[in-house]
Design a protein around this motif. Structure first.
Motif, PDB file in Angstrom:
ATOM      1  N   MET A  72      -0.447  -5.088 -14.545  1.00  0.00           N
ATOM      2  CA  MET A  72       0.348  -5.517 -13.389  1.00  0.00           C
ATOM      3  C   MET A  72       0.265  -7.027 -13.189  1.00  0.00           C
ATOM      4  SD  MET A  72       2.177  -3.320 -11.888  1.00  0.00           S
ATOM      5  CE  MET A  72       2.479  -2.217 -13.240  1.00  0.00           C
ATOM      6  N   TRP A 109       2.177  -4.324  -5.984  1.00  0.00           N
ATOM      7  CA  TRP A 109       0.962  -3.788  -6.611  1.00  0.00           C
ATOM      8  C   TRP A 109      -0.184  -4.803  -6.573  1.00  0.00           C
ATOM      9  CZ3 TRP A 109      -1.121   0.596  -7.163  1.00  0.00           C
ATOM     10  CH2 TRP A 109      -0.358   1.749  -7.380  1.00  0.00           C
ATOM     11  N   ASP A 120       7.093 -12.075 -14.116  1.00  0.00           N
ATOM     12  CA  ASP A 120       8.267 -11.842 -13.257  1.00  0.00           C
ATOM     13  C   ASP A 120       8.495 -13.028 -12.320  1.00  0.00           C
ATOM     14  OD1 ASP A 120       8.566  -9.325 -14.381  1.00  0.00           O
ATOM     15  OD2 ASP A 120       7.561  -8.274 -12.742  1.00  0.00           O
ATOM     16  N   GLN A 130       2.382  -8.764 -15.750  1.00  0.00           N
ATOM     17  CA  GLN A 130       3.789  -8.575 -15.416  1.00  0.00           C
ATOM     18  C   GLN A 130       4.190  -9.427 -14.204  1.00  0.00           C
ATOM     19  OE1 GLN A 130       5.652  -6.529 -17.348  1.00  0.00           O
ATOM     20  NE2 GLN A 130       7.475  -7.196 -16.246  1.00  0.00           N
ATOM     21  N   PHE A 131       3.318  -9.487 -13.227  1.00  0.00           N
ATOM     22  CA  PHE A 131       3.612 -10.269 -12.023  1.00  0.00           C
ATOM     23  C   PHE A 131       3.749 -11.758 -12.355  1.00  0.00           C
ATOM     24  CE2 PHE A 131       1.535 -12.935  -8.717  1.00  0.00           C
ATOM     25  CZ  PHE A 131       2.604 -12.973  -7.829  1.00  0.00           C
ATOM     26  N   HIS A 184       8.241  -4.937  -7.339  1.00  0.00           N
ATOM     27  CA  HIS A 184       7.289  -3.884  -7.698  1.00  0.00           C
ATOM     28  C   HIS A 184       5.907  -4.464  -8.009  1.00  0.00           C
ATOM     29  CE1 HIS A 184       6.286   0.139  -9.072  1.00  0.00           C
ATOM     30  NE2 HIS A 184       5.758  -0.370 -10.161  1.00  0.00           N
ATOM     31  N   THR A 185       5.875  -5.503  -8.838  1.00  0.00           N
ATOM     32  CA  THR A 185       4.561  -6.024  -9.245  1.00  0.00           C
ATOM     33  C   THR A 185       3.886  -6.784  -8.096  1.00  0.00           C
ATOM     34  OG1 THR A 185       5.673  -7.915 -10.307  1.00  0.00           O
ATOM     35  CG2 THR A 185       4.986  -6.111 -11.728  1.00  0.00           C
ATOM     36  N   GLU A 243       4.109   5.737 -11.883  1.00  0.00           N
ATOM     37  CA  GLU A 243       3.869   4.430 -12.497  1.00  0.00           C
ATOM     38  C   GLU A 243       4.176   4.452 -13.983  1.00  0.00           C
ATOM     39  OE1 GLU A 243       3.561   1.233 -11.599  1.00  0.00           O
ATOM     40  OE2 GLU A 243       4.148   2.354  -9.832  1.00  0.00           O
ATOM     41  N   HIS A 269      11.741  -5.830 -10.565  1.00  0.00           N
ATOM     42  CA  HIS A 269      10.434  -5.897 -11.228  1.00  0.00           C
ATOM     43  C   HIS A 269       9.454  -6.705 -10.385  1.00  0.00           C
ATOM     44  CE1 HIS A 269      12.781  -5.631 -15.315  1.00  0.00           C
ATOM     45  NE2 HIS A 269      12.973  -4.573 -14.556  1.00  0.00           N
TER      46      HIS A 269
END
Ligand SMILES: [Zn+2]
Lengths: 251, 160
Positions: free
Chosen positions: A97, A143, A104, A100-101, A139-140, A36, A136
């Motif tokens: 996260m 998570w 994104d 970021q989510f 990935h987020t 990570e 990205h």
């Protein structure tokens, strides 16, 4: 300036990438697990790379000979146009996260629309950046689901992060009166379309993650017009240190 | 006389600083060589926006051409955006020999919830491998591990 509206728009995009890239970079060497740590710094690197392209273009539009370094390192706090969401401190891993989510899920549909921009340079940057942003978001999203639908503690941390960050999301869809001309000439999309797609992604992932959108929908704003939270100053002190201490230095 | 062919053959010796078995042409980063306004113009494109190797690649190109007495300029273009489809056949072979799994033909289709791509182990060719992380040692690679021979390896991930 010939195209001030476009300059401001590109600056907003560039500052979002720059500030979030800097925040993510703070995880370097501190990630919860090695993979990570590497993932977050990889995403950070993509964002910084996008910021370079965007700020170079902003400098070109401004026409005063500024490159990405001049714009990234030599402005004052109230000249940055990033959304408040992106300057918020990392907090725990769930908070990082979640931030970021939420971003994104906004950037992906935005880049998809900017692909069709009548401005060739914006379209080229979007084409390049979209491919990275898809990774990205994947990935987020994964998570958020793993954390939300995980253990009692991970669920609670993810929910706390959502409760905390939700109030910064509306600002992402900020539009100025001068954007209207850019939308009319097909340079940028209307934020209504972007928000609809953002909501769709966010709702489906949060549902799968068993997380609940906070009922209090009071929203902060300010970053888009240069009024920032107290956190940006500290971030900039770090970001600008080398360039302020050694003017005109190059790597 | 310097021709495009000679430039291309000299540039064949300029490699990716992070994957030294791949030439810039193998990698698909070298996009054009043309003679314009009394100098050679070399066009390259980044694999990823933040690829820190671009500057080194540019310097290496200029240095290589200077060795042959050629003045050149390097320009960076973003569009059309680089894709792993541009990796040459010989590039794919060299990657595998180097221990990096070359990109599979298919990109992870759906952005959300897609199963990771099946990547054969570059050491024992087993298909029983697992993705450890979507993000590997550099932006262009993911981190995998072979479940048969236990080899941890890099996968040059598909970008389209
Ligand atoms: Zn194996």
């Amino acid at each position: 300036m010939k195209n001030e509206a476009l300059y401001n728009y590109v600056l907003r995009l560039g500052d979002d990438s720059l500030i979030l890239g800097q925040r993510l970079g703070e995880w370097c060497g501190h990630g919860p697990i090695l993979e990570e740590d590497i993932a977050m710094t990889n995403i950070s690197l993509d964002l910084i790379g996008q910021a370079m392209s965007l700020l170079d273009y902003a400098g070109e539009l401004e026409g005063q000979g500024k490159d990405h370094d001049a714009l990234a390192f030599l402005r004052f706090e109230n000249e940055y146009r990033n959304a408040l969401l992106l300057e918020q401190p990392n907090g725990d891993f769930a908070n990082t996260m979640m931030r970021q989510f939420l971003f994104d899920a906004f950037r992906k549909p935005l880049y998809e629309k900017l692909l069709e921009s009548t401005d060739k340079q914006i379209a080229a940057i979007a084409e390049k950046s979209l491919k990275e942003t898809k990774y990205h978001l994947k990935h987020t999203s994964e998570w958020i689901i793993r954390l939300g639908d995980g253990t009692e503690e991970s669920h609670q941390r993810a929910q706390t992060a959502l409760d905390h960050l939700w109030r910064y999301t509306n600002e992402l869809f900020f539009e100025t009166t001068e954007d209207v001309s850019l939308i009319a000439s097909g340079v940028v999309p209307s934020m209504n379309d972007i928000k609809a797609q953002w909501s769709k992604t966010v709702l489906s992932v949060l549902e799968e993650a068993t997380l609940v959108i906070p009922s209090n929908n009071w929203q902060f704003e300010g970053g888009r017009r240069g009024v920032h939270s107290e956190h940006l100053g500290f971030l900039l002190a770090d970001l600008q240190y080398m360039q302020r201490a050694y003017p005109n230095m190059k790597w | 006389m310097v021709t495009k062919e000679s430039i291309l053959s000299w540039l064949e010796e300029v490699c990716d600083p992070e994957i030294p078995v791949l030439s810039l042409a193998d990698l698909g980063v070298l996009r054009g060589v043309e003679y314009l306004n009394n100098e050679w113009l070399i066009t390259i494109t980044p694999t990823y926006s933040g690829c820190p190797a671009m500057k080194t690649m540019e310097d290496d190109i200029l240095l290589k051409l200077k060795d042959h007495g050629v003045q050149a300029k390097v320009q960076l273009v973003l569009s059309p955006a680089w894709t792993t489809d541009w990796l040459s056949e010989s590039g794919r072979k060299k990657l595998k020999e180097f221990g990096i799994a070359p990109p599979e033909a298919e990109v992870d289709k759906s952005v959300l919830f897609a199963a990771p791509t099946v990547v054969p182990c570059p050491r024992c060719n087993s298909l029983e491998t697992k993705m450890v992380s979507q993000f590997g040692s550099t932006a262009c690679k993911a981190h995998y591990q072979c479940l048969i021979c236990s080899e941890p390896f890099d996968y040059f991930k598909c970008l389209k």
